[in-house]
Scaffold this motif. Structure first.
Motif, PDB file in Angstrom:
ATOM      1  N   VAL A   1       0.853  -1.195   0.000  1.00  0.00           N
ATOM      2  CA  VAL A   1       0.000   0.000   0.000  1.00  0.00           C
ATOM      3  C   VAL A   1       0.886   1.242   0.000  1.00  0.00           C
ATOM      4  O   VAL A   1       1.633   1.497   0.944  1.00  0.00           O
ATOM      5  N   THR A   2       0.790   2.006  -1.104  1.00  0.00           N
ATOM      6  CA  THR A   2       1.749   3.095  -1.336  1.00  0.00           C
ATOM      7  C   THR A   2       1.214   4.472  -0.951  1.00  0.00           C
ATOM      8  O   THR A   2       1.864   5.472  -1.211  1.00  0.00           O
ATOM      9  N   LYS A   3       0.040   4.538  -0.326  1.00  0.00           N
ATOM     10  CA  LYS A   3      -0.626   5.837  -0.146  1.00  0.00           C
ATOM     11  C   LYS A   3       0.213   6.848   0.629  1.00  0.00           C
ATOM     12  O   LYS A   3       0.086   8.032   0.408  1.00  0.00           O
ATOM     13  N   ALA A   4       1.084   6.381   1.535  1.00  0.00           N
ATOM     14  CA  ALA A   4       1.864   7.326   2.337  1.00  0.00           C
ATOM     15  C   ALA A   4       3.351   7.248   2.014  1.00  0.00           C
ATOM     16  O   ALA A   4       4.184   7.742   2.765  1.00  0.00           O
ATOM     17  N   ALA A   5       3.688   6.656   0.874  1.00  0.00           N
ATOM     18  CA  ALA A   5       5.102   6.440   0.553  1.00  0.00           C
ATOM     19  C   ALA A   5       5.650   7.525  -0.368  1.00  0.00           C
ATOM     20  O   ALA A   5       4.929   8.068  -1.203  1.00  0.00           O
ATOM     21  N   GLN A   6       6.932   7.816  -0.233  1.00  0.00           N
ATOM     22  CA  GLN A   6       7.621   8.679  -1.194  1.00  0.00           C
ATOM     23  C   GLN A   6       7.758   7.913  -2.512  1.00  0.00           C
ATOM     24  O   GLN A   6       7.895   6.688  -2.506  1.00  0.00           O
ATOM     25  N   LEU A   7       7.794   8.661  -3.604  1.00  0.00           N
ATOM     26  CA  LEU A   7       7.895   8.019  -4.918  1.00  0.00           C
ATOM     27  C   LEU A   7       9.151   7.137  -5.017  1.00  0.00           C
ATOM     28  O   LEU A   7       9.105   6.021  -5.555  1.00  0.00           O
ATOM     29  N   GLU A   8      10.258   7.628  -4.471  1.00  0.00           N
ATOM     30  CA  GLU A   8      11.503   6.847  -4.541  1.00  0.00           C
ATOM     31  C   GLU A   8      11.352   5.505  -3.834  1.00  0.00           C
ATOM     32  O   GLU A   8      11.898   4.495  -4.258  1.00  0.00           O
ATOM     33  N   ALA A   9      10.616   5.516  -2.740  1.00  0.00           N
ATOM     34  CA  ALA A   9      10.406   4.272  -1.990  1.00  0.00           C
ATOM     35  C   ALA A   9       9.535   3.299  -2.785  1.00  0.00           C
ATOM     36  O   ALA A   9       9.768   2.088  -2.768  1.00  0.00           O
ATOM     37  N   VAL A  10       8.565   3.826  -3.506  1.00  0.00           N
ATOM     38  CA  VAL A  10       7.702   2.959  -4.332  1.00  0.00           C
ATOM     39  C   VAL A  10       8.543   2.318  -5.438  1.00  0.00           C
ATOM     40  O   VAL A  10       8.439   1.126  -5.710  1.00  0.00           O
ATOM     41  N   LYS A  11       9.415   3.125  -6.037  1.00  0.00           N
ATOM     42  CA  LYS A  11      10.290   2.587  -7.092  1.00  0.00           C
ATOM     43  C   LYS A  11      11.181   1.482  -6.537  1.00  0.00           C
ATOM     44  O   LYS A  11      11.418   0.473  -7.195  1.00  0.00           O
ATOM     45  N   GLU A  12      11.664   1.692  -5.325  1.00  0.00           N
ATOM     46  CA  GLU A  12      12.533   0.687  -4.704  1.00  0.00           C
ATOM     47  C   GLU A  12      11.783  -0.642  -4.515  1.00  0.00           C
ATOM     48  O   GLU A  12      12.315  -1.715  -4.791  1.00  0.00           O
ATOM     49  N   VAL A  13      10.551  -0.547  -4.075  1.00  0.00           N
ATOM     50  CA  VAL A  13       9.736  -1.752  -3.886  1.00  0.00           C
ATOM     51  C   VAL A  13       9.567  -2.500  -5.219  1.00  0.00           C
ATOM     52  O   VAL A  13       9.651  -3.728  -5.273  1.00  0.00           O
ATOM     53  N   ILE A  14       9.382  -1.737  -6.287  1.00  0.00           N
ATOM     54  CA  ILE A  14       9.241  -2.357  -7.611  1.00  0.00           C
ATOM     55  C   ILE A  14      10.556  -3.009  -8.033  1.00  0.00           C
ATOM     56  O   ILE A  14      10.571  -4.132  -8.529  1.00  0.00           O
ATOM     57  N   ARG A  15      11.660  -2.306  -7.790  1.00  0.00           N
ATOM     58  CA  ARG A  15      12.979  -2.889  -8.118  1.00  0.00           C
ATOM     59  C   ARG A  15      13.199  -4.191  -7.355  1.00  0.00           C
ATOM     60  O   ARG A  15      13.867  -5.098  -7.826  1.00  0.00           O
ATOM     61  N   LEU A  16      12.629  -4.276  -6.169  1.00  0.00           N
ATOM     62  CA  LEU A  16      12.789  -5.491  -5.362  1.00  0.00           C
ATOM     63  C   LEU A  16      11.862  -6.614  -5.845  1.00  0.00           C
ATOM     64  O   LEU A  16      11.871  -7.710  -5.288  1.00  0.00           O
ATOM     65  N   GLY A  17      11.049  -6.300  -6.853  1.00  0.00           N
ATOM     66  CA  GLY A  17      10.264  -7.358  -7.484  1.00  0.00           C
ATOM     67  C   GLY A  17       8.804  -7.437  -7.061  1.00  0.00           C
ATOM     68  O   GLY A  17       8.111  -8.393  -7.402  1.00  0.00           O
ATOM     69  N   TYR A  18       8.316  -6.437  -6.350  1.00  0.00           N
ATOM     70  CA  TYR A  18       6.903  -6.455  -5.935  1.00  0.00           C
ATOM     71  C   TYR A  18       6.052  -5.802  -7.018  1.00  0.00           C
ATOM     72  O   TYR A  18       6.335  -4.687  -7.448  1.00  0.00           O
ATOM     73  N   ASN A  19       5.032  -6.501  -7.456  1.00  0.00           N
ATOM     74  CA  ASN A  19       4.221  -6.058  -8.594  1.00  0.00           C
ATOM     75  C   ASN A  19       2.812  -5.634  -8.227  1.00  0.00           C
ATOM     76  O   ASN A  19       2.093  -5.109  -9.061  1.00  0.00           O
ATOM     77  N   ASP A  20       2.390  -5.929  -7.023  1.00  0.00           N
ATOM     78  CA  ASP A  20       1.020  -5.595  -6.629  1.00  0.00           C
ATOM     79  C   ASP A  20       1.044  -4.427  -5.661  1.00  0.00           C
ATOM     80  O   ASP A  20       1.557  -4.536  -4.541  1.00  0.00           O
TER      81      ASP A  20
END
Ligand SMILES: *Cc1c(COP(=O)(O)O)cnc(C)c1O
Length: 237
Positions: free
Chosen positions: A34-53
């Protein structure tokens, strides 16, 4: 950013332990970040780590982050990733047309009128919209969701809408540290889930139980969750 990786590892360890405790296979449990309170850079990091949902609860923010992440993915073709967005928050009928093209699933279907709106919008798009029925298992009046006692009848009515696919239930537990109370919300959802399947009201697409957030996801896994929606345990400082 290392912090995010460490937190995700700890969450996955906790999920694995809860699965052992409940004799469940961890592959049955999906983490929606759940990205509602996350910085954009942190969301990108989660994607780089392989999370797709990824999940958002507000339409305005969903549109913004969706566009930013789409741009990020286009600039980084090597990631070769597709992100699936989940609409997890209350959805107003006049926002349905904006949300459907951006999301893979709406977790917050709680009225017949909203179902009809989603059905109409999905038909126009030529798709079948995947939805979860949100159930108010905590019975707190200020919470969204169908009353437990209304779910079966509403599900029956919604089954006639050809452009929605009812994929399961979603619930939020009572907001309390009392694990017993939290657990009883999840068991209520699980019972209802089994009842809908058992009575043959729903189709074989009905298999998801979206429940469990940062404070209660291990309890949710023990009680049968197939989708966890976790935000602050990953992103909050
Ligand atoms: C914010 C939110 C979550 C995640 O909550 P956290 O406590 O940050 O993990 C899950 N579900 C819904 C519907 C939310 O709005």
């Amino acid at each position: 950013m290392q912090k995010i990786q460490d937190r995700l590892k700890r969450i996955n360890d906790n999920i694995a332990n809860a699965c052992v405790k409940a004799a469940r296979d961890p592959s049955e449990v999906k983490l929606v970040v759940v990205t509602k309170a996350a910085q954009l850079e942190a969301v990108k990091e989660v994607i780089r780590l392989g999370y797709n949902d990824l999940g958002e609860n507000r339409v305005q923010h969903l549109k913004k982050v969706h566009a930013e992440i789409q741009d990020f993915l286009e600039r980084n073709p090597k990631l070769d990733q597709q992100v699936n967005w989940h609409m997890i928050g209350h959805l107003q009928r006049n926002k349905v047309r904006q949300v459907l093209p951006l999301t893979c699933m709406v977790h917050s279907l709680d009225t017949l009128r909203l179902a009809e709106e989603i059905n109409t919008a999905a038909a126009k798009l030529g798709v079948k919209a995947k939805v979860l029925l949100q159930v108010n298992t905590s019975q707190e009046p200020q919470k969204y969701g169908m009353p437990v006692g209304a779910v079966i009848h509403l599900a029956e009515q919604m089954m006639s809408l050809k452009n929605i696919e009812i994929c399961g239930l979603m619930t939020m537990a009572a907001f309390t540290n009392d694990t017993g109370v939290v657990r009883s919300c999840f068991t209520r959802a699980k019972e209802l889930f089994e009842e809908l399947k058992g009575e043959g009201i729903v189709t074989s697409a009905f298999k998801e139980l979206s429940m469990g957030m940062s404070n209660d996801y291990t309890v949710a896994v023990e009680e049968g969750a197939t989708i966890l929606r976790v935000g602050s345990a990953i992103f909050a400082d």
